[in-house]
Write a protein that holds these residues in place. Structure first.
Motif, PDB file in Angstrom:
ATOM      1  N   GLN A 143       0.841  -1.203   0.000  1.00  0.00           N
ATOM      2  CA  GLN A 143       0.000   0.000   0.000  1.00  0.00           C
ATOM      3  C   GLN A 143       0.878   1.256   0.000  1.00  0.00           C
ATOM      4  O   GLN A 143       2.025   1.229   0.420  1.00  0.00           O
ATOM      5  CB  GLN A 143      -0.869  -0.005   1.262  1.00  0.00           C
ATOM      6  CG  GLN A 143      -1.877   1.131   1.324  1.00  0.00           C
ATOM      7  CD  GLN A 143      -2.829   1.004   2.510  1.00  0.00           C
ATOM      8  OE1 GLN A 143      -2.610   0.195   3.400  1.00  0.00           O
ATOM      9  NE2 GLN A 143      -3.878   1.799   2.508  1.00  0.00           N
ATOM     10  N   LYS A 144       0.303   2.358  -0.457  1.00  0.00           N
ATOM     11  CA  LYS A 144       0.945   3.661  -0.309  1.00  0.00           C
ATOM     12  C   LYS A 144       0.051   4.493   0.583  1.00  0.00           C
ATOM     13  O   LYS A 144      -1.071   4.809   0.220  1.00  0.00           O
ATOM     14  CB  LYS A 144       1.160   4.315  -1.665  1.00  0.00           C
ATOM     15  CG  LYS A 144       0.033   4.089  -2.651  1.00  0.00           C
ATOM     16  CD  LYS A 144       0.472   4.444  -4.040  1.00  0.00           C
ATOM     17  CE  LYS A 144      -0.658   4.264  -5.041  1.00  0.00           C
ATOM     18  NZ  LYS A 144      -1.069   2.868  -5.222  1.00  0.00           N
ATOM     19  N   GLU A 293       2.841   5.363  -7.488  1.00  0.00           N
ATOM     20  CA  GLU A 293       2.342   4.117  -8.069  1.00  0.00           C
ATOM     21  C   GLU A 293       3.410   3.019  -8.115  1.00  0.00           C
ATOM     22  O   GLU A 293       3.139   1.901  -8.519  1.00  0.00           O
ATOM     23  CB  GLU A 293       1.784   4.356  -9.477  1.00  0.00           C
ATOM     24  CG  GLU A 293       0.332   4.820  -9.495  1.00  0.00           C
ATOM     25  CD  GLU A 293      -0.659   3.749  -9.076  1.00  0.00           C
ATOM     26  OE1 GLU A 293      -0.371   2.553  -9.236  1.00  0.00           O
ATOM     27  OE2 GLU A 293      -1.732   4.112  -8.554  1.00  0.00           O
ATOM     28  N   GLY A 327      -3.585  12.784  -2.210  1.00  0.00           N
ATOM     29  CA  GLY A 327      -4.736  12.012  -1.738  1.00  0.00           C
ATOM     30  C   GLY A 327      -5.480  11.317  -2.859  1.00  0.00           C
ATOM     31  O   GLY A 327      -6.056  10.254  -2.664  1.00  0.00           O
ATOM     32  N   TYR A 328      -5.474  11.911  -4.046  1.00  0.00           N
ATOM     33  CA  TYR A 328      -6.146  11.276  -5.176  1.00  0.00           C
ATOM     34  C   TYR A 328      -5.362  10.089  -5.721  1.00  0.00           C
ATOM     35  O   TYR A 328      -5.882   9.297  -6.491  1.00  0.00           O
ATOM     36  CB  TYR A 328      -6.372  12.289  -6.305  1.00  0.00           C
ATOM     37  CG  TYR A 328      -7.620  13.127  -6.119  1.00  0.00           C
ATOM     38  CD1 TYR A 328      -8.867  12.525  -6.041  1.00  0.00           C
ATOM     39  CD2 TYR A 328      -7.559  14.509  -6.053  1.00  0.00           C
ATOM     40  CE1 TYR A 328     -10.020  13.280  -5.890  1.00  0.00           C
ATOM     41  CE2 TYR A 328      -8.704  15.281  -5.894  1.00  0.00           C
ATOM     42  CZ  TYR A 328      -9.936  14.650  -5.824  1.00  0.00           C
ATOM     43  OH  TYR A 328     -11.073  15.387  -5.677  1.00  0.00           O
ATOM     44  N   ILE A 329      -4.072   9.998  -5.384  1.00  0.00           N
ATOM     45  CA  ILE A 329      -3.272   8.892  -5.917  1.00  0.00           C
ATOM     46  C   ILE A 329      -3.077   7.791  -4.883  1.00  0.00           C
ATOM     47  O   ILE A 329      -3.138   6.615  -5.195  1.00  0.00           O
ATOM     48  CB  ILE A 329      -1.883   9.393  -6.385  1.00  0.00           C
ATOM     49  CG1 ILE A 329      -2.030  10.516  -7.395  1.00  0.00           C
ATOM     50  CG2 ILE A 329      -1.091   8.250  -6.989  1.00  0.00           C
ATOM     51  CD1 ILE A 329      -0.768  11.322  -7.601  1.00  0.00           C
ATOM     52  N   THR A 330      -2.840   8.210  -3.627  1.00  0.00           N
ATOM     53  CA  THR A 330      -2.498   7.212  -2.624  1.00  0.00           C
ATOM     54  C   THR A 330      -3.746   6.490  -2.137  1.00  0.00           C
ATOM     55  O   THR A 330      -4.869   6.921  -2.383  1.00  0.00           O
ATOM     56  CB  THR A 330      -1.813   7.887  -1.425  1.00  0.00           C
ATOM     57  OG1 THR A 330      -2.654   8.930  -0.948  1.00  0.00           O
ATOM     58  CG2 THR A 330      -0.476   8.459  -1.828  1.00  0.00           C
ATOM     59  N   GLU A 331      -3.512   5.420  -1.418  1.00  0.00           N
ATOM     60  CA  GLU A 331      -4.639   4.617  -0.944  1.00  0.00           C
ATOM     61  C   GLU A 331      -4.986   5.017   0.479  1.00  0.00           C
ATOM     62  O   GLU A 331      -4.912   4.219   1.388  1.00  0.00           O
ATOM     63  CB  GLU A 331      -4.296   3.147  -1.056  1.00  0.00           C
ATOM     64  CG  GLU A 331      -4.375   2.689  -2.512  1.00  0.00           C
ATOM     65  CD  GLU A 331      -3.189   1.880  -2.940  1.00  0.00           C
ATOM     66  OE1 GLU A 331      -2.255   1.741  -2.143  1.00  0.00           O
ATOM     67  OE2 GLU A 331      -3.198   1.403  -4.077  1.00  0.00           O
ATOM     68  N   GLN A 333      -4.862   8.134   3.754  1.00  0.00           N
ATOM     69  CA  GLN A 333      -3.909   9.037   4.392  1.00  0.00           C
ATOM     70  C   GLN A 333      -4.065   8.970   5.903  1.00  0.00           C
ATOM     71  O   GLN A 333      -5.134   8.658   6.407  1.00  0.00           O
ATOM     72  CB  GLN A 333      -4.111  10.495   3.912  1.00  0.00           C
ATOM     73  CG  GLN A 333      -5.421  11.151   4.320  1.00  0.00           C
ATOM     74  CD  GLN A 333      -6.574  10.816   3.389  1.00  0.00           C
ATOM     75  OE1 GLN A 333      -6.370  10.412   2.254  1.00  0.00           O
ATOM     76  NE2 GLN A 333      -7.801  10.948   3.877  1.00  0.00           N
TER      77      GLN A 333
END
Lengths: 472, 588
Positions: A143-144, A293, A327-331, A333
């Motif tokens: 996960q990121k 990613e 926030g739109y890219i990571t899974e 926060q």
């Protein structure tokens, strides 16, 4: 390799030079200034006869007579398992006084996208020992999950705590994999952090012996800003090599992504690009995605890359482009909260705006415990309700509220004091975390636990706690 | 992606400059939007600007190390997709290259460059069953035979729309590859299963009709309050973490469309993997077969080349149109259209075009409306009826709906599902805000609801809307003075509204029984809450204090209807209504 003395323009971190051969986009460049120092750079735009070069180490001291050499290849990172235990600068050169690196391979630092078809969906629970994360915003391998913080908040302590405590609890089934427990490595990429912060990290790494299984990339606050654009890519190239060639489970900590984005903006401005929101380049989303990613797992490969990027939100504003695009890219926060910090909570994690998108698949029976999902759902709802009531208390006072409302207020207080505030040195198992959760939930009447399955309530509800509070 | 089959390769050119995904070339002799192969590695690109002898190309792959002077090869054809059996149960990238084939060809888990693959398998044979006979007259668009594409979907082989048509001279059943002719017409034309179509051009269709059937989604808040029609358009804007993707995926899983085209445009790799892993396992609620059997996935994750992100929505809608032409109801989900708009912005800024609002190109609004206009309930050119419903996710920066992509989208779409960060924060899912959302299809769908769900459905829905509205107003007062200061009847409204929110609007996508809620169940839950409201109002009038009403044992059971198995619902609700009546009447 031809040498040119054809610089036509120097502007900020950019150098323009005339050439009479074809130069590839992204190719590496060396510029030798009159004082004999060499700088490295990268081709940003290549057209017939003219190239634009972005210089990593800054352009001061370069003049029109400096010589420019094109290395004929894109930027590569020399990788080997021996990198573990080493400290490198932001461009990948050793700064720990150790021996030269003898690479097993030299890898392109841009990295290719993982074919979504070849990815393995992440669902292996990582126990960080931090209740606010394990219980409410569970992290899984591959996960990121960034930490959204602000200046002056103890995000580094939290990152170190995670790096120190992160384990994957033994699976009860005891499959074949147990014997060949694959190794764990921390890749640490620092961008523009202060020497003091760097010392703090290094001291902790050395104290806990974590350095042996770590690779550290250090770009400090006084190092060239442009170098920051390559540091995370070097770190991730190293992580990919260790994870997918040698089967390591890597945890990549990148701090501070805000400095990285500032560097991007600086280059964009120097190139006179049309700026996007707040002057950041329009391609920042794509650029950040190419970093974030690179976390993940691949089918049939043992290792994994888990990313914890840290960013400080300018003005604690999560709508600022940096946290917003992240926030739109990571899974999800993990959000650090200034109020909670001033109340002395350690770690000051505000669970309400925090989120882990991969949580639902990594928890429950076989991963953590059957009651995990319901407990965390119910605690969210109850804490949110308690938070709302606090506003009201300020206006009408506690006496004006019903008994039920007072219970929620108590819940919110104890949730912060007992569940979240555990200290940076405490390592809680997931069972402990959930048991504390049940103890807190048992303050509320059973009928209010509408998000928990009735059978689970029977199993875990602590009867006397409710009465104890009621008797108070 | 469609392979340039004919050898009509026109003049080749040379690279003049390279800057990220934008490459310029000279002496190319290409037309606008022709597909070209760039550089020694043959990277795929598309001509997007021509100025004198200078051709600007957007390249669909990573361009590092590409240098001026390298050749550019022109195919002389616009960016096209291969249409034919084999598209369902497949995962494509943004230019219709099957990702499983790419993995095999590249022999790596990472996406290499310069590798091409046809969109449909050219080797595979399909069992063709004619539906016309020799001597029949056929026109463009007419179905001449069928093949079983998947267990769920019968693929119809059509005369391509650009053919002349005529009498069928030869046609027979048998096994054919997609490129072998299955029929011959008197005009000399041969029909094969494979068609090619340029993605930026809408496939021809007859008149658009007013849609009157809902796309039943199995989501209570959507079916109950803000329905989408088959052939309609919807937008789901919301800040990150508010559940856009979960909503889109629920729609892809449970909506009663025949075909689903799911476009992951610039989104997360792991999310696409989840879809790729789940869909072959999950059953289609309509047929019980695997969901993948009706699904075509397009995955262009955020770190894949930006130009391919720009083209992926066109690839998706062209595939959707092909199935519409067969008379199917297609639902297309685009997650997220903001990433598509950003790809436009990125390319536009590399072209140094004059920027419009917030750096987006001035043609943003035009492109968005062109895309959404390809949705609709159509009469196809062969006289059948087919539809495309488009559901676009929007990711507004900072969750601010006043930004250009959200605003331009709202001007076009007729259904608006506004996601709300506050609701998401308190884990109210789906986090669709009932005050801000709307559906302009409500009225035209009402007859369907009356006929198929319940005669009084529109009325009871309106009752729910009124209660929720009133709650919104009362909450403002409560924030100031506390709940206890309100008169009894208003406190009852708050109580009823609470059940509407918790028992009806909330839906748990992670509980199996609650993932999909048939419209009947949506109606029954609502009816049960209304029943509670009516009985409680009577009790209140009879002088029972609201505290006592709140405390009746049966009321919290309203929250458990959602997690009751569908076939047990009628009994459960009947019992519940009865005990509600009994317990409330006992109070006075």
């Amino acid at each position: 390799m031809k040498e040119y003395q054809t610089i036509t323009e120097i502007s900020g971190p950019l150098v323009f030079a005339e050439v009479d051969e074809a130069i590839g986009y992204d190719e590496m460049v060396e510029i030798e200034a009159p004082d004999g120092s060499t700088r490295r750079g990268q081709v940003l735009e290549s057209s017939e006869g003219l190239v634009a070069i972005q210089v990593f180490e800054g352009t001061s001291g370069i003049d029109m007579d400096s010589s420019v050499r094109f290395l004929g290849e894109t930027m590569k990172m020399p990788v080997t398992e021996d990198l573990l235990g080493r400290v490198l600068d932001g461009s990948g050169n050793p700064i720990d006084g150790g021996p030269d690196i003898v690479p097993e391979e030299r890898r392109d630092i841009v990295g290719e996208a993982i074919n979504p078809y070849a990815r393995e969906y992440p669902e292996e629970f990582i126990q960080t020992g931090v209740s606010g994360i394990d219980g409410m915003n569970t992290l899984v391998r591959g996960q990121k999950l960034p930490i959204f913080s602000g200046s002056g908040l103890p995000h580094n302590d939290l990152a170190l705590q995670i790096a120190r405590q992160a384990t994957v609890p033994e699976e009860s089934e005891g499959g074949d994999d147990d014997d060949e427990e694959s190794e764990f490595a921390v890749i640490f990429g620092a961008m523009g952090i202060t020497q003091e912060e760097a010392n703090e990290f290094m001291a902790d790494f050395e104290r806990t012996g974590a350095l042996e299984r770590s690779v550290v990339f250090m770009n400090l606050a006084d190092d060239p800003a442009v170098e920051r654009t390559v540091t995370p890519r070097l770190a991730l190239t190293t992580a990919e090599y260790l994870a997918f060639e040698h089967g390591y489970h890597t945890l990549v900590i990148l701090t501070d992504m805000t400095n990285y984005c500032e560097a991007l903006r600086e280059i964009g401005a120097a190139r006179e690009e049309v700026p996007g929101r707040r002057g950041y380049p329009g391609y920042m989303y794509t650029d950040l995605a190419q970093i974030y990613e690179r976390a993940g797992r691949i089918k049939g490969v043992e290792g994994s890359i888990t990313q914890i990027p840290i960013l400080t939100m300018p003005g604690d504003d999560d709508t600022h482009p940096i946290p917003d695009l992240t926030g739109y890219i990571t899974e999800g926060q993990i959000v650090m909260d200034r109020d909670l910090n001033s109340q002395g909570l350690k770690p000051p994690v505000n669970v309400l705006p925090s989120l882990s998108r991969l949580m639902d698949d990594g928890i429950g029976e076989g991963f953590t415990r059957a009651d995990h999902a319901d407990v965390s759902d119910q605690m969210y709802a109850a804490y949110a309700e308690g938070e709302d009531l606090r506003d009201l208390v300020n206006i009408v006072g506690r006496e004006a509220l019903s008994e039920r409302d007072n219970k929620f207020l108590d819940f919110a207080d104890r949730f912060e004091a007992e569940f979240v505030d555990q200290g940076f040195q405490t390592d809680r198992s997931i069972d402990e975390t959930l048991d504390i959760g049940w103890e807190l939930l048992s303050m509320l009447p059973k009928t209010e636990l509408n998000r928990v399955d009735e059978e689970l309530i029977e199993e875990h509800y602590v009867e006397d706690v409710g009465e104890e509070v009621a008797a108070d | 992606m469609s392979q340039a089959t004919d050898t009509d390769v026109r003049e080749d050119g040379q690279i003049e400059s390279v800057s990220g995904p934008v490459v310029t070339a000279t002496d190319l002799g290409a037309r606008m939007n022709d597909v070209v192969y760039v550089g020694d590695e043959g990277l795929m690109g598309e001509v997007i600007e021509i100025e004198g002898n200078l051709y600007t190309i957007q390249v669909y792959e990573e361009t590092s190390a590409v240098a001026p002077g390298e050749p550019v090869e022109n195919t002389g054809e616009p960016l096209s997709v291969d249409l034919g059996p084999g598209m369902l149960d497949t995962i494509y990238d943004g230019v219709q290259r099957p990702l499983d084939v790419l993995e095999e060809k590249m022999n790596s888990a990472f996406l290499d460059r310069g590798v091409d693959a046809p969109g449909i398998d050219l080797e595979k044979t399909w069992e063709f069953e004619p539906t016309v006979e020799e001597g029949d007259e056929v026109e463009p668009g007419d179905v001449i035979g069928v093949v079983d594409e998947t267990v769920t979907i019968e693929h119809k082989v059509m005369v391509p729309p650009d053919y002349e048509g005529g009498e069928v001279v030869a046609i027979e059943a048998g096994n054919f590859t997609v490129e072998e002719p299955v029929a011959e017409l008197s005009s000399g034309e041969e029909v094969q299963m494979r068609q090619e179509w340029p993605v930026r051009e809408a496939r021809p269709a007859g008149d658009k009709q007013t849609p009157t059937t809902p796309l039943v989604s199995g989501q209570r808040i959507l079916d109950g309050l803000f329905p989408l029609a088959k052939g309609g358009t919807a937008a789901i804007p919301g800040p990150f973490g508010s559940g856009k993707t979960v909503t889109q995926q629920s729609l892809a899983k449970f909506s009663d469309a025949d075909i689903v085209v799911y476009i992951g445009c610039g989104e997360r790799g792991n999310e696409m993997t989840e879809v790729i892993d789940d869909f072959p396992e999950l059953p289609d609620p309509q047929t019980g077969n695997a969901l993948m059997a009706r699904t075509c996935l397009i995955a262009n994750t955020s770190n894949m080349p930006v130009a391919a992100r720009e083209s992926c929505v066109y690839t998706g809608i062209t595939i959707a149109e092909f199935y519409r032409d067969m008379g199917y109801d297609v639902a297309l989900m685009a997650d997220s259209t903001s990433r598509w708009a950003e790809a436009m912005r990125e390319i536009s800024s590399r072209l140094e075009e004059m920027p419009g609002e917030e750096g987006y190109p001035a043609y943003l609004a035009a492109r968005l409306s062109q895309f959404y206009e390809r949705a609709g309930y159509f009469e196809t050119i062969n006289g059948m009826e087919g539809s495309i419903s488009v559901i676009g996710a929007v990711s507004p920066p900072g969750g601010d709906f006043s930004e250009p992509v959200t605003q331009n989208t709202l001007r076009i779409v007729k259904t608006f599902w506004a996601l709300d960060a506050d609701l998401a924060e308190r884990r109210h899912f789906p986090a669709i805000n009932w005050d801000e959302s709307y559906s302009l299809y409500k009225d035209q769908l009402d007859p369907w609801y009356r006929d198929n769900v319940a005669e009084d459905f529109p009325e009871i829905r309106q009752w729910a809307v009124d209660i929720l509205d009133e709650e919104g107003e009362l909450q403002e007062i409560v924030q100031l003075v506390g709940k206890d200061a309100l008169p009894e009847d208003q406190r009852l409204i708050l109580e009823v509204a609470k059940y509407l929110r918790e028992a009806w609007l909330q839906q748990n996508a992670f509980i199996e029984v609650d993932q999909y809620c048939p419209p009947e169940k949506t109606y029954r839950i609502l009816q049960a809450i209304k029943h509670f409201n009516d009985e409680a109002s009577e009790a209140l009038e009879a002088g029972v204090p609201v505290e006592e009403i709140q405390n009746v044992d049966a009321a919290p059971k309203l929250n458990r209807i959602a997690s009751t198995e569908d076939d047990e619902v009628p009994e459960f609700v009947d019992d519940l209504e009865e005990s509600l009546s009994n317990q409330l009447r006992e109070l006075y």
